[in-house]
Design an enzyme around this catalytic site. Structure first.
Site, PDB file in Angstrom:
ATOM      1  N   ASP A 193       0.826  -1.216   0.000  1.00 35.29           N
ATOM      2  CA  ASP A 193       0.000   0.000   0.000  1.00 35.29           C
ATOM      3  C   ASP A 193       0.864   1.271   0.000  1.00 35.29           C
ATOM      4  O   ASP A 193       1.698   1.447   0.879  1.00 35.29           O
ATOM      5  CB  ASP A 193      -0.869  -0.056   1.275  1.00 35.29           C
ATOM      6  CG  ASP A 193      -1.785   1.143   1.446  1.00 35.29           C
ATOM      7  OD1 ASP A 193      -1.927   1.944   0.506  1.00 35.29           O
ATOM      8  OD2 ASP A 193      -2.384   1.253   2.547  1.00 35.29           O
ATOM      9  N   HIS A 366      -4.024   4.348   6.632  1.00 36.19           N
ATOM     10  CA  HIS A 366      -2.910   3.869   5.808  1.00 36.19           C
ATOM     11  C   HIS A 366      -1.562   4.079   6.485  1.00 36.19           C
ATOM     12  O   HIS A 366      -1.355   5.065   7.201  1.00 36.19           O
ATOM     13  CB  HIS A 366      -2.917   4.601   4.465  1.00 36.19           C
ATOM     14  CG  HIS A 366      -4.137   4.324   3.646  1.00 36.19           C
ATOM     15  ND1 HIS A 366      -4.245   3.228   2.822  1.00 36.19           N
ATOM     16  CD2 HIS A 366      -5.319   4.991   3.549  1.00 36.19           C
ATOM     17  CE1 HIS A 366      -5.432   3.242   2.233  1.00 36.19           C
ATOM     18  NE2 HIS A 366      -6.110   4.300   2.656  1.00 36.19           N
TER      19      HIS A 366
END
Lengths: 557, 557
Positions: A193, A366
């Site tokens: 990610d 995130h």
């Protein structure tokens, strides 16, 4: 010697963009698809509702597809499932909450024939020559997983969207041990990610938001309205906890908030003490300081509940100066202005609005740079493919990996549709770019999927800029003489009632152009139309410096 | 006893918005106008080029207007001067650079008859009963000033856009002494810049950017391209200084960059050593590491030089992997996506792009919270009107002032057009809201000023969303029979070549509707049109879930 099969990784979405994540893992005749997401339209995609990945490659290899595996229940990972399953009906695997949310969407899209199979972190499944395993993750939705693929050529680890939360609200810390074990075993490729790759440091724990909410609740004198993403179930949980602590009942507004809360309660991801929830119509029966209203609209979406309240246009809730409104989210890039407008409107109604990151009422889902480095260090892959991010985020992620000693040639900063191919030879496994397959954006507009393309979008852009002028003329079939018109209709150009003079001049220009055609014996429609368009275009640009679309229509009697 | 005249402050722009700053100061029969700016269109103002303030109030009081005074040369403070002076030709006062830039714009707009009078910080001028004084400021353009107004009722201080830079590049520190002196004397109203009110701490000195640029220059192996606002003359100066230090020639690209640099050099605000500048066509004669290219496009504007380079579409410059591109600016809210796209495209071409705030290559031109508190403390006004900001910024500024002890009722968080009136009575001077005057947004689209209003914008929005379908029918005047058509034309709805079947069905629906009208003896055009619109709208929505504009046109022969 038997021909060695090759391992291919083909991202069909999520590279060079935020959204519509989808990755193909292929070994020999076996394909597993990871995630099946949608993207929201960019500013220049006028009138488009959703964007989904082009799955031409998968349609061409339909017989090889064994399964879709899902990392978590966000729209950018499950949102195109209904379009996909209509064409390719294979079983879908994911955690219970991910599938619960996905199923709700499938039903909304009237899908009936599908197979959803729940898995748990720790499970391993075989799809032909590919073994797939699921690893507990942390993200802004519960039940998120990383996924690894054991193939004859090597192991691929995909993080999914992740952060490292040492104190998650549900107690389920990301399974760093498993990532480390795989690292010890030897990982060929890490797909990780990149959304927060530009952000230094670490992302704060979701739990810190609970503390900030608690503080906001303790100071609020009147009603509290809290807007957040419906899918952020643990955020909602913390808000409900605070409400209970301070003796507030909880009412819910907004379709997606109601839907997701129902699913999460049913599947036991969300716990609401008996007697806490009340119907929105009941709020008038309670004093203001005993109310929490959970609502959608944290992105300033024009039709959402919070935006309607801000515009004094909601049927059930009127904002008043004693209200405290907590916007527990940050604007997604592109939504900044919408969110600002909503905040300004709420402030104008006199309410207290808590919205800034500094207030601690939101954290990202995130991983920031130090977490990305941790993941790279634990998994220590031979190759890295940064995923989930616009190009500069992938580049930044690549630089981080290089700082940790991964050679640049072992990092693939790619684009959708590229084939990353890995094969074994005497010296070990090597990866390379091996061409491209079809990949791209399919536009969903209303019920239409793919019927709006670049030509239609270009027309919408032109129309939106300067509008259009329609010129209609009826001509006699035999003589080519004008028997009615020219009539003029315009939309989006000028307000005709106030521009009578200009429109009269425009009409004269058309008549002149028609006369000229007649004098020069031009009778072909295409030529007449083109003459009208040119004469009018020139005149209008001179007069107004605008370039409306000019549409001459000739009728024949 | 003689009737006491009242002092009125009327903002016509800049409250609740960023841009089109304009404030009216009126005492008795004397009006002075402060700034005359424009705003850039919001996302929903489709096709609009510029937004200027509605000056109806000033047109109604034309005879009282003594002067326009300008705080600095940014578009949001001078950009509507050409529209204003065409209707109200009064003298304009400002510093030399502000007027130099303003004059360039007036000439571009073909204005000939105007009076621009340069002033210096420290000057005081009389306009009837109002004395106006100018105070040295600091901002992201040189020669910015704060302005004060001595009136019979009291002193008004307007900060203009400002920051406190103790080490400005041109050595001209904001005149804190003057602000303090006025504070000692007693200030009735402070109008103060709120753009950065939400930002804690202090804004860094422009000089720190010079250090960061120097560092970036020292590390660059190939060409350097630097994009910044043309008007940020001292940023440009620092880039040129670094270029000279590292032996680089300087080429300039972009109309506004060339224009402003010429003005600034001519007026001696920018100093470029002899032999430093080269023509852009000469860059091929120098090695890459001896070149700096200054360019526009720091906001990702689609037609700007940097954006064209990023899209490999610039006539003079091809980006190559050895290039270092420095974007010395932050995106203005709303431009984030455009800037991101440009950065991504440049990275894809392999260039090194330095763009993040963390790199130190940009600082704001606006005061952060500690500077706002300093200003409030020095000026210690009786009243505060927070200006230059969206509503939440004004609110935050108000809260800061309350923290410093200013009573809430002495702070006016207002909107454009509100009249803030101050008058003397036995107990001293008191201020109050005294109604509203006309204020608003006038749209400039091409050469048209104000001819595009909400109806045209609404049409553009509808057209941009789902396009339109035009239905043309020619009817016989006598019988009311259809003699030609129905013909269908669509734009921005579906791509007709691929939607033949749908368009055939659409045609059938129109024919049915026409038949029904005939059968029911409906002959009025309006009724026929409305029937077509309804039948077609229903059918298309059912089939596509879209709502294109439907335009029936009937011709009569």
């Amino acid at each position: 010697m038997k021909k060695q099969n090759k391992l291919a990784i083909i991202p069909l979405g999520g590279l060079g963009e935020i959204g519509k994540n989808m990755t193909v893992i292929r070994y020999g005749n076996d394909i597993v698809v990871l995630d099946c997401g949608l993207a929201f339209p960019e500013d220049d995609m006028l009138g488009i509702d959703l964007v989904i990945p082009d799955i031409t490659y998968l349609l061409e290899n339909k017989d090889k597809i064994r399964a879709v595996v899902i990392t978590h229940g966000h729209e950018d990972h499950i949102g195109s499932l209904s379009y996909f399953l209509k064409q390719i009906n294979v079983p879908v695997y994911g955690t219970r909450l991910s599938l619960g949310i996905a199923e709700c969407r499938l039903k909304e899209n009237n899908l009936e024939n599908y197979t959803l199979t729940p898995i748990k972190p720790g499970d391993e499944l075989s799809f032909g020559s590919i073994q797939v395993g699921f690893i507990q993750g942390n993200h802004s939705i519960p039940d998120s997983v990383g996924i690894y693929f054991r193939t004859p050529v090597g192991i691929i680890v995909h993080t999914g969207d992740f952060k490292v939360d040492f104190t998650p609200v549900d107690g389920k810390v990301i399974d760093l041990h498993k990532f480390a074990e795989l690292g010890s075993e030897g990982v060929l490729v890490l797909m990780s990610d990149s959304t927060n790759a530009p952000r230094p440091g670490v992302t704060k724990s979701e739990r810190t938001v609970g503390t900030a909410l608690d503080e906001a609740f303790s100071g609020a004198k009147g009603r509290i309205l809290l807007a957040t993403f419906a899918s952020n179930v643990l955020r909602v949980q913390q808000a409900i906890n605070s409400a209970c602590k301070y003796g507030r009942k909880v009412a819910i507004i907004g379709r997606s908030m109601i839907n997701v809360m129902n699913i999460a309660r049913e599947l036991e991801y969300l716990f609401v003490p008996e007697g806490t929830l009340i119907d929105i119509d009941q709020i008038k029966n309670y004093p203001d300081n005993q109310l929490l209203i959970l609502t959608t609209g944290s992105q300033g979406e024009p039709m959402s509940a919070l935006t309607r309240m801000a515009m004094s246009d909601h049927r059930k809730v009127d904002i008043c100066p004693s209200d405290t409104i907590i916007i527990s989210a940050t604007p997604i890039p592109g939504n900044e202005k919408l969110v600002s407008k909503t905040i300004d409107a709420l402030l104008r109604l006199g309410a207290n609005v808590i919205h800034e990151r500094s207030a601690g009422i939101h954290v990202s889902g995130h991983a920031s740079q130090e977490e990305l480095k941790l993941m790279l260090t634990l998994v220590r892959p031979q190759y890295l493919i940064p995923v989930h991010g616009e190009h500069r985020m992938l580049v930044t992620h690549s630089k981080l990996a290089q700082e940790l000693g991964l050679p640049k040639e072992n990092i693939f900063v790619g684009t959708n549709g590229q084939v990353f191919e890995f094969s074994q030879d005497a010296g070990g496994v090597t990866g390379k770019l091996a061409g491209k397959v079809t990949a791209g954006k399919i536009f969903v507009d209303g019920l239409g999927v793919g019927d709006v393309g670049n030509i239609v979008l270009r027309d919408r852009q032109l129309l939106s800029k300067d509008g259009l002028i329609i010129v209609v003329v009826t001509m006699d079939k035999g003589s080519g003489c004008v028997v009615a018109g020219p009539d003029l209709v315009s939309r989006g150009f000028v307000y005709v009632r106030e521009a009578g003079e200009l429109m009269d001049e425009v009409k004269q220009i058309v008549i002149l152009a028609l006369d000229k055609c007649e004098a020069n014996h031009i009778t072909e429609w295409a030529a007449i139309k083109s003459d009208i368009r040119n004469a009018l275009g020139r005149f209008i640009y001179e007069k107004t410096h605008r370039r409306p679309i000019i549409l001459p229509i000739i009728m024949e009697v």
